[in-house]
Scaffold this motif. Structure first.
Motif, short mmCIF file in Angstrom:
data_model
loop_
_atom_site.label_atom_id
_atom_site.label_comp_id
_atom_site.label_asym_id
_atom_site.label_seq_id
_atom_site.Cartn_x
_atom_site.Cartn_y
_atom_site.Cartn_z
N ASN A 1 4.75 47.67 7.19
CA ASN A 1 5.05 48.62 6.12
C ASN A 1 4.07 49.77 6.10
O ASN A 1 4.45 50.93 5.94
N ARG A 2 2.78 49.42 6.24
CA ARG A 2 1.76 50.45 6.16
C ARG A 2 1.90 51.44 7.31
O ARG A 2 1.84 52.64 7.12
N ARG A 3 2.16 50.90 8.50
CA ARG A 3 2.33 51.78 9.66
C ARG A 3 3.55 52.66 9.49
O ARG A 3 3.52 53.85 9.79
N ASP A 4 4.63 52.04 9.00
CA ASP A 4 5.85 52.80 8.82
C ASP A 4 5.63 53.99 7.90
O ASP A 4 6.11 55.08 8.13
N MET B 1 2.23 29.77 7.41
CA MET B 1 3.32 30.60 7.93
C MET B 1 3.60 31.78 7.01
O MET B 1 3.77 32.92 7.47
N MET B 2 3.64 31.49 5.70
CA MET B 2 3.93 32.59 4.76
C MET B 2 2.83 33.63 4.80
O MET B 2 3.10 34.83 4.71
N ALA B 3 1.60 33.16 4.94
CA ALA B 3 0.48 34.10 5.02
C ALA B 3 0.65 35.01 6.25
O ALA B 3 0.51 36.23 6.16
N LEU B 4 0.98 34.39 7.38
CA LEU B 4 1.17 35.18 8.61
C LEU B 4 2.30 36.20 8.46
O LEU B 4 2.16 37.36 8.82
N LEU B 5 3.42 35.73 7.91
CA LEU B 5 4.57 36.62 7.75
C LEU B 5 4.24 37.76 6.80
O LEU B 5 4.66 38.90 7.00
N THR B 6 3.49 37.43 5.73
CA THR B 6 3.14 38.47 4.76
C THR B 6 2.23 39.51 5.40
O THR B 6 2.44 40.71 5.24
N ILE B 7 1.22 39.04 6.13
CA ILE B 7 0.30 39.97 6.79
C ILE B 7 1.07 40.89 7.73
O ILE B 7 0.89 42.11 7.73
N GLN B 8 1.97 40.28 8.48
CA GLN B 8 2.75 41.07 9.44
C GLN B 8 3.60 42.11 8.70
O GLN B 8 3.64 43.28 9.08
N ALA B 9 4.26 41.67 7.61
CA ALA B 9 5.12 42.60 6.87
C ALA B 9 4.30 43.74 6.27
O ALA B 9 4.71 44.90 6.30
N VAL B 10 3.14 43.41 5.74
CA VAL B 10 2.29 44.44 5.12
C VAL B 10 1.84 45.45 6.17
O VAL B 10 1.88 46.66 5.96
N LEU B 11 1.42 44.93 7.33
CA LEU B 11 0.96 45.82 8.40
C LEU B 11 2.07 46.76 8.85
O LEU B 11 1.88 47.96 9.00
#
Lengths: 283, 353
Positions: A274-277, A262-272
């Motif tokens: 952030n990068r788009r933003d 779950m943490m891996a998924l949430l981290t990937i999502q947050a990173v993606l």
């Protein structure tokens, strides 16, 4: 002075997170490396055995089944939630609030009661089967309850509001001029959706999907009630290890793996996101 | 010049409010046309109806003689440059400009050629790979322009195209837009609230008020021969001296009789205002026969010009005069100075409404 004020202000929050989240998780992680006591306690002898057991094909299948059920739930929630969120986002502001409250309304009632309601709806003598028979569409009741269909229905019902909220916040941030510009440049409504709306709402899709997936994969109440206990999901497995088998270290190990995923998924999502933003910040 | 765009009796209401009220106008094939007016005058609504984002309640819109009122926005050979630019944030400059051509089915080398050519036209070739967030306001404006121009529309609509730019850049872009319009030969229809912008760029201006055309004509005609006080006041600055048409001329209480370019148009006994532009008032520091004596109440130095607030003897409302810096009186005029001013009848108008 500033430093001490910061500590005073953030202290309660940090203490809360430490006490109720970080420390329990740390305990869980620590326990997962010990052996199970003969009478259900914990023997403080270091071992990797719990993790070796967790990757056994028997449990791997439960992992896989849970991921599959959660994945299907996520896709259906997305398919149901996107049009709903899109419609709400296009409404005038005042009506938006009313509809968002309607979306959230079920969350205010008890989760168990809502899940039991589905038993009433789905069982052989339930509303859906009787209506279908009454209409002459089927002769015998459909097997709607105590299978994956029932679990996925229950989970989708429970978590689609989270999907709608995540998508709504993303779609409503999209400037209407962007869709108009696309139309003006000759795009059909479908093309505008594919080339402009969809790519620009990907962060919302990611957030909503991770939300629904994470909530679904860890759920043990719905599989228990609507799956009839036949289909064990990862949440049930952990529940059983702690409360039935009284094997805390093994339960901890499985829980640690799930938390890790779950943490891996949430981290990937947050990173993606952030990068788009950073790339697309509309100045 | 044959009409490219014809707006015929178009009305549009939002609830109780008539945004556009039975409005008609036509735009020529190679014209730079400006829709000018204060906010809420209906100019943006009219633009959105021409673009196809709003449907008129009444009336028709014709392009090249063909009724396009019922045609969807994505099928009209008209492009709009949005006030907010509305650049696609997830696409590069190149992809933004290419988007409209892709929708026409263009691919590969031909597509790249057209995009490169238009990026060169707006001097953005070096930034083709950037995303909109990495561009300045002026650069974004050029991308928005390129994105609309690349489609080679028959008519390009521009919604407050220079509104978001600072003054220096705005003046530069006014000339730039004019150049682009002439080079491409595309008709431009600009919506603006800035009268200076409209005067600088447009071949013709329609000044809108409350959903109707207050006056339509060439910039010079609107400035020199406004047909109402609203037009006179909106375009440039205007002094109004209230009075009445009498047999001998136009009588302004306290100041006497005046003649004006359009004196004969006004019926006897009609009330109106004598309108004089500040820069048309001649000011001297020595007494001359027939000149009106005045006292300087205030002044503002603008570099090339000096603005004088004058209190005419016998008149209670102040009058503004604009004196060129080369005029020797600017050297010593101060608050309280006594001056003599006047204007030729040809430089004044009487406006009754």
């Amino acid at each position: 002075m500033i430093v001490s004020r910061r500590i005073v202000l953030t202290g309660p929050g940090i203490a809360w997170i430490m006490l109720l989240l970080v420390i329990p998780c740390a305990l869980l992680l620590v326990n997962s490396f010990f052996e199970r006591g003969i009478y259900g306690g914990i023997d403080y002898i270091f071992t990797f055995e719990n993790y070796v057991r967790a990757v056994d094909p028997l449990y791997a299948e439960i992992f896989w089944n849970s991921a599959r059920v959660a994945g299907i739930t996520t896709l259906i929630s997305l398919a149901l939630g996107y049009p709903a969120a899109y419609c709400i986002a296009l409404m005038p502001k005042r009506r938006q609030m009313a509809f968002l409250i309607l979306v959230m309304l079920p969350l205010w009632s008890n989760y168990l009661i809502r899940t039991y309601a589905w038993i009433v709806l789905l069982n052989g003598e339930g509303l859906i089967n009787r209506s279908l028979i009454g209409l002459g569409l089927i002769d015998a009741p459909l097997p709607l309850l105590y299978n994956d269909f029932a679990i996925i229905t229950g989970l989708t019902y429970a978590y689609v509001p989270f999907m709608i909220l995540a998508l709504f916040s993303s779609i409503s941030k999209l400037a209407p001029e962007l869709r108009e510009a696309s139309t003006d440049l000759g795009a059909s409504p479908l093309m505008t959706f594919r080339r402009v709306t969809l790519p620009l709402t990907l962060p919302g899709i990611a957030a909503g999907s991770v939300f629904v997936f994470v909530l679904s994969i860890g759920n043990f109440v719905t599989p228990d009630l609507l799956g009839g206990g036949k289909r064990t999901m990862i949440g049930n497995l952990i529940y059983d290890q702690f409360l039935t088998a009284r094997d805390w270290p093994f339960g901890s190990a499985i829980a640690a793996i799930v938390i890790g995923v779950m943490m891996a998924l949430l981290t990937i999502q947050a990173v993606l996101v952030n990068r788009r933003d950073r790339e697309e910040k509309i100045a | 010049m044959s009409a490219l765009l014809e707006v015929v009796g178009v009305s549009k209401s939002f609830g109780e409010i008539a945004a556009v009220d039975n409005l008609s106008l036509s735009v020529g094939g190679n014209e730079f046309f400006a829709l000018l007016g204060p906010s809420g005058c209906g100019k943006t609504t009219l633009l959105r109806m021409i673009a196809g984002f709003e449907r008129p309640d009444q009336g028709r819109i014709l392009l090249d003689g063909i009724d396009i009122t019922g045609i969807k926005a994505n099928k009209r050979p008209i492009n709009l440059m949005f006030q907010s630019y509305a650049l696609f944030p997830h696409m590069t400059v190149f992809a933004n400009v290419a988007y409209g051509l892709e929708m026409e089915g263009l691919r590969g080398a031909e597509l790249a050629k057209r995009v490169d050519a238009v990026l060169e036209l707006v001097q953005l070739s070096a930034l083709a790979k950037r995303k909109p967030a990495q561009l300045s306001g002026g650069q974004k404006q050029r991308v928005a322009l390129a994105r609309a121009l690349v489609k080679r529309p028959k008519l390009l609509l521009l919604d407050e195209p220079l509104g978001a730019l600072d003054k220096k850049l705005r003046e530069q872009m006014q000339i730039e837009l004019k150049r682009l319009q002439q080079e491409t030969g595309i008709a431009f229809l600009v919506v603006t609230h800035d009268q200076e912008e409209a005067l600088t760029m447009a071949d013709r201006i329609a000044l809108l008020r409350a959903g109707r055309i207050a006056q339509l004509g060439e910039p010079r005609a609107l400035y020199e021969r406004p047909n109402s006080r609203f037009v006179a006041d909106f375009i440039g600055q205007m002094n109004f001296l209230e009075g009445m048409r009498v047999a001998e001329g136009f009588a302004v209480p306290g100041l006497g009789l005046f003649n004006a370019a359009n004196l004969d148009d006004l019926p006897l006994g009609a009330a109106g205002a004598l309108a004089v532009r500040p820069e048309r008032i001649a000011v001297q520091d020595t007494e001359v026969a027939g000149a009106i004596a005045a006292e300087v109440e205030g002044l503002a130095y603008l570099g090339q010009d000096l603005i004088l607030h004058l209190r005419l003897d016998g008149h209670d409302r102040p009058v503004v005069a604009r004196v060129h810096a080369a005029n020797p009186i600017t050297m010593h005029v101060a608050r309280g100075s006594r001056l003599w001013c006047g204007w030729s009848p040809a430089n004044s108008l009487i406006l009754s409404e």
